[in-house]
Design a protein around this motif. Structure first.
Motif, PDB file in Angstrom:
ATOM      1  N   LYS A  55       0.813  -1.127   0.124  1.00 34.69           N
ATOM      2  CA  LYS A  55      -0.095  -0.095   0.094  1.00 34.69           C
ATOM      3  C   LYS A  55       0.815   1.172   0.023  1.00 34.69           C
ATOM      4  CE  LYS A  55      -4.021  -1.486   2.318  1.00 34.69           C
ATOM      5  NZ  LYS A  55      -4.481  -3.062   2.138  1.00 34.69           N
ATOM      6  N   PRO A  56       0.362   2.399  -0.561  1.00 37.39           N
ATOM      7  CA  PRO A  56       1.278   3.600  -0.499  1.00 37.39           C
ATOM      8  C   PRO A  56       1.224   4.233   0.942  1.00 37.39           C
ATOM      9  CG  PRO A  56      -0.906   3.960  -1.476  1.00 37.39           C
ATOM     10  CD  PRO A  56      -0.879   2.373  -1.500  1.00 37.39           C
ATOM     11  N   ALA A  57       2.066   5.269   1.308  1.00 34.98           N
ATOM     12  CA  ALA A  57       2.199   5.540   2.603  1.00 34.98           C
ATOM     13  C   ALA A  57       1.097   6.187   3.077  1.00 34.98           C
ATOM     14  CB  ALA A  57       3.325   6.736   2.516  1.00 34.98           C
ATOM     15  N   ASP A  58       0.240   6.941   2.158  1.00 37.34           N
ATOM     16  CA  ASP A  58      -0.956   7.518   2.907  1.00 37.34           C
ATOM     17  C   ASP A  58      -2.036   6.501   3.332  1.00 37.34           C
ATOM     18  OD1 ASP A  58      -1.409   6.853   0.005  1.00 37.34           O
ATOM     19  OD2 ASP A  58      -3.271   8.259   0.006  1.00 37.34           O
ATOM     20  N   GLN A  59      -2.088   5.204   2.523  1.00 37.63           N
ATOM     21  CA  GLN A  59      -3.070   4.232   3.351  1.00 37.63           C
ATOM     22  C   GLN A  59      -2.142   3.230   4.327  1.00 37.63           C
ATOM     23  OE1 GLN A  59      -4.038   1.654   0.055  1.00 37.63           O
ATOM     24  NE2 GLN A  59      -4.771   3.521  -1.233  1.00 37.63           N
ATOM     25  N   VAL A  60      -0.836   3.378   4.681  1.00 34.35           N
ATOM     26  CA  VAL A  60      -0.171   2.710   5.546  1.00 34.35           C
ATOM     27  C   VAL A  60      -0.271   3.515   7.012  1.00 34.35           C
ATOM     28  CG1 VAL A  60       2.001   1.889   6.505  1.00 34.35           C
ATOM     29  CG2 VAL A  60       1.084   1.406   4.011  1.00 34.35           C
ATOM     30  N   ARG A  61      -0.190   4.890   6.863  1.00 33.89           N
ATOM     31  CA  ARG A  61      -0.299   5.588   8.045  1.00 33.89           C
ATOM     32  C   ARG A  61      -1.322   5.556   9.157  1.00 33.89           C
ATOM     33  NH1 ARG A  61       0.800   9.608   3.956  1.00 33.89           N
ATOM     34  NH2 ARG A  61       3.342   9.988   4.197  1.00 33.89           N
ATOM     35  N   PRO A  62      -2.624   5.181   8.598  1.00 34.06           N
ATOM     36  CA  PRO A  62      -3.796   4.872   9.525  1.00 34.06           C
ATOM     37  C   PRO A  62      -3.722   3.558  10.134  1.00 34.06           C
ATOM     38  CG  PRO A  62      -4.618   5.890   7.294  1.00 34.06           C
ATOM     39  CD  PRO A  62      -3.287   5.583   6.923  1.00 34.06           C
ATOM     40  N   ILE A  63      -3.031   2.750   9.269  1.00 34.55           N
ATOM     41  CA  ILE A  63      -2.796   1.206   9.937  1.00 34.55           C
ATOM     42  C   ILE A  63      -1.724   1.347  11.045  1.00 34.55           C
ATOM     43  CG2 ILE A  63      -1.971  -1.080   9.432  1.00 34.55           C
ATOM     44  CD1 ILE A  63      -3.132  -0.433   6.555  1.00 34.55           C
TER      45      ILE A  63
END
Length: 82
Positions: A55-63
């Protein structure tokens, strides 16, 4: 994680071992199912989270942030129990 000053470039997922479970207060799993060693009397939590792989960083941050939130809450709970 680099955004937080953590270098994970040499880190790999680590398997849950018998020794690790024996010495743990709480065992956190993220989808290992029946493959995880189970010991009576241990507290198990299975955290259902999206897999960040690919996943790109913007989708990994919430995880990442959700894991941090859960870890902080568990640490507070364990500290209060002592």
């Amino acid at each position: 994680m680099a955004e937080l000053g953590l270098d994970l470039s040499r880190e790999l997922p680590k398997p849950l071992t018998d020794e690790g479970v024996r010495t743990a207060d709480v065992v956190i799993t993220m989808g290992c199912g029946d493959a995880c060693p189970v010991y009576p009397g241990k507290r198990y939590l299975d955290w259902k989270l999206d897999d960040p792989a690919g996943k790109p960083a913007d989708q990994v941050r919430p995880i990442r942030d959700e894991i941090d939130r859960r870890v902080q809450a568990l640490l507070a709970e364990l500290s209060a129990d002592r």
